[in-house]
Design a protein around this motif. Sequence first.
Motif, PDB file in Angstrom:
ATOM      1  N   TYR A  68       0.827  -1.206   0.000  1.00 26.17           N
ATOM      2  CA  TYR A  68       0.000   0.000   0.000  1.00 26.17           C
ATOM      3  C   TYR A  68       0.865   1.261   0.000  1.00 26.17           C
ATOM      4  O   TYR A  68       0.592   2.205  -0.744  1.00 26.17           O
ATOM      5  CB  TYR A  68      -0.936   0.000   1.214  1.00 26.17           C
ATOM      6  N   TYR A 118       2.474   1.649  -3.393  1.00 27.11           N
ATOM      7  CA  TYR A 118       1.471   2.039  -4.387  1.00 27.11           C
ATOM      8  C   TYR A 118       1.151   3.530  -4.279  1.00 27.11           C
ATOM      9  O   TYR A 118       1.112   4.242  -5.286  1.00 27.11           O
ATOM     10  CB  TYR A 118       0.224   1.189  -4.198  1.00 27.11           C
ATOM     11  N   THR A 119       0.909   4.004  -3.067  1.00 30.23           N
ATOM     12  CA  THR A 119       0.577   5.417  -2.909  1.00 30.23           C
ATOM     13  C   THR A 119       1.767   6.303  -3.256  1.00 30.23           C
ATOM     14  O   THR A 119       1.598   7.360  -3.874  1.00 30.23           O
ATOM     15  CB  THR A 119       0.098   5.720  -1.479  1.00 30.23           C
ATOM     16  N   ASN A 167       2.084   6.413  -7.119  1.00 34.58           N
ATOM     17  CA  ASN A 167       1.045   7.267  -7.713  1.00 34.58           C
ATOM     18  C   ASN A 167       1.357   8.747  -7.510  1.00 34.58           C
ATOM     19  O   ASN A 167       1.153   9.564  -8.414  1.00 34.58           O
ATOM     20  CB  ASN A 167      -0.324   6.943  -7.122  1.00 34.58           C
ATOM     21  N   LYS A 168       1.872   9.086  -6.327  1.00 33.91           N
ATOM     22  CA  LYS A 168       2.220  10.474  -6.051  1.00 33.91           C
ATOM     23  C   LYS A 168       3.366  10.935  -6.954  1.00 33.91           C
ATOM     24  O   LYS A 168       3.316  12.026  -7.541  1.00 33.91           O
ATOM     25  CB  LYS A 168       2.616  10.597  -4.580  1.00 33.91           C
TER      26      LYS A 168
END
Length: 82
Positions: free
Chosen positions: A57, A60-61, A64-65
Motif C-alpha cells: 500500500y 502504491y501510494t 502514484n504520487k
Amino acid sequence: MSPKFGNLAYMRHIITYSLSPFEQRAFPNYFIKGIPNVWRRFRSSVFRVAPPMIVVYITYTWSNKVNQQSKRKNPADFENDE
C-alpha cells in the motif's frame, strides 16, 4: 409389478446414512465457538499477512504520487507565453 420409487435399484455393499432435516441444527455453537475461533485465527495470521500488505500500500501510494508529480507541467517553461 415395478418397484416403488426409492427402491428402484438394489446395490450391495453400499451403506448410506442420512439425518433428518428436522434434526439438523444450522448454526450449532456459532456464537460460543465460532466467533472466538475466527478471532484466534485472525490473531495468529495477521502478522504474516498485514506487513506485506502495508508495504504494498505504501509503495502504491508513493508511486502514484511520484507519477502525478512527473506528469505535471513546469510553470517556469510558460512564463513568457502571451
